[in-house]
Motif scaffolding. Structure first.
Motif, PDB file in Angstrom:
ATOM      1  N   ASP A 164       0.870  -1.164   0.000  1.00 10.74           N
ATOM      2  CA  ASP A 164       0.000   0.000   0.000  1.00 10.74           C
ATOM      3  C   ASP A 164       0.911   1.218   0.000  1.00 10.74           C
ATOM      4  OD1 ASP A 164      -2.100   1.724   0.154  1.00 10.74           O
ATOM      5  OD2 ASP A 164      -2.895   0.977   2.047  1.00 10.74           O
ATOM      6  N   SER A 165       0.433   2.311  -0.536  1.00 11.04           N
ATOM      7  CA  SER A 165       1.260   3.521  -0.574  1.00 11.04           C
ATOM      8  C   SER A 165       1.501   4.070   0.836  1.00 11.04           C
ATOM      9  CB  SER A 165       0.605   4.581  -1.451  1.00 11.04           C
ATOM     10  OG  SER A 165      -0.672   4.916  -0.930  1.00 11.04           O
ATOM     11  N   LYS A 166       0.616   3.753   1.766  1.00 11.55           N
ATOM     12  CA  LYS A 166       0.742   4.267   3.132  1.00 11.55           C
ATOM     13  C   LYS A 166       1.457   3.295   4.067  1.00 11.55           C
ATOM     14  CE  LYS A 166      -3.446   7.006   2.826  1.00 11.55           C
ATOM     15  NZ  LYS A 166      -4.751   7.287   3.412  1.00 11.55           N
ATOM     16  N   VAL A 167       1.756   2.088   3.606  1.00 10.46           N
ATOM     17  CA  VAL A 167       2.356   1.066   4.470  1.00 10.46           C
ATOM     18  C   VAL A 167       3.822   0.890   4.091  1.00 10.46           C
ATOM     19  CG1 VAL A 167       2.262  -1.343   5.179  1.00 10.46           C
ATOM     20  CG2 VAL A 167       0.157  -0.110   4.728  1.00 10.46           C
ATOM     21  N   GLU A 168       4.685   1.042   5.069  1.00  7.35           N
ATOM     22  CA  GLU A 168       6.115   0.843   4.863  1.00  7.35           C
ATOM     23  C   GLU A 168       6.454  -0.615   5.164  1.00  7.35           C
ATOM     24  OE1 GLU A 168       9.838   1.447   3.756  1.00  7.35           O
ATOM     25  OE2 GLU A 168       8.334   3.027   3.665  1.00  7.35           O
TER      26      GLU A 168
END
Length: 171
Positions: free
Chosen positions: A121-125
């Motif tokens: 996800d773009s928000k999950v590192e």
């Protein structure tokens, strides 16, 4: 009255519900709100709800990614216990356990990308969980190599290499 028949009302229907007149019924505004309830939460717009939903999904994905990253630790403990139970003598069971201890981390290291793909996800590192997963699998591989050494199956002594030395010259 016949068996199995209920009491009939005047309209000929078996069951009847009479609703009170809506003008005499109390409205929902007449009752106070329960503790902790705010009407503002109901009136939020859809964009903030979708944003909150996306943030909650990103948090869930990050949490699951860390759980997946920590899962080799459980395998590491189980494999260590099984190796300890197998003993330090070379026999079929100890070799099978050692082979399993070497094969599982190698196959897990090959599939690290596929394991974390559902959590992209773009928000999950995902770098931290991937590094933890790789480190724990390398520790499992080290445990398997240590077991090979305790079984005496690794060539770590000079006597293991005698066959590759040239024969001594007679003077």
């Amino acid at each position: 009255m016949e068996k199995g028949k209920g009491v009939m009302n005047a309209g000929g229907r078996r069951w009847a519900v009479e609703f009170a007149d809506s003008s005499t019924a109390p409205s929902s505004r007449d009752f106070p709100d329960p503790p902790g309830f705010t009407r503002a939460s109901q009136d939020q717009d859809d964009s903030s709800l979708s944003r909150q939903k996306k943030e909650a999904e990103a948090n869930w994905k990050a949490q699951k990614a860390w759980e997946v990253a920590q899962s080799p630790f459980k395998n590491l403990m189980m494999m260590g216990f099984m190796m300890w139970m197998a003993g330090s003598t070379v026999h079929l069971f100890s070799i099978g356990i050692t082979f399993s201890a070497l094969w599982q981390p190698i196959s897990a290291l090959q599939g690290v990308g596929k394991v974390f793909e559902p959590y992209k996800d773009s928000k999950v590192e995902l770098l931290g969980p991937k590094l933890l997963c790789i480190a724990l699998n390398l520790a499992g591989l080290g445990l398997g190599i240590w077991k090979l050494n305790t079984l005496g199956l690794l060539p770590t002594h000079p006597s293991d290499w005698v066959s590759s030395l040239p024969p001594p010259q007679v003077l």
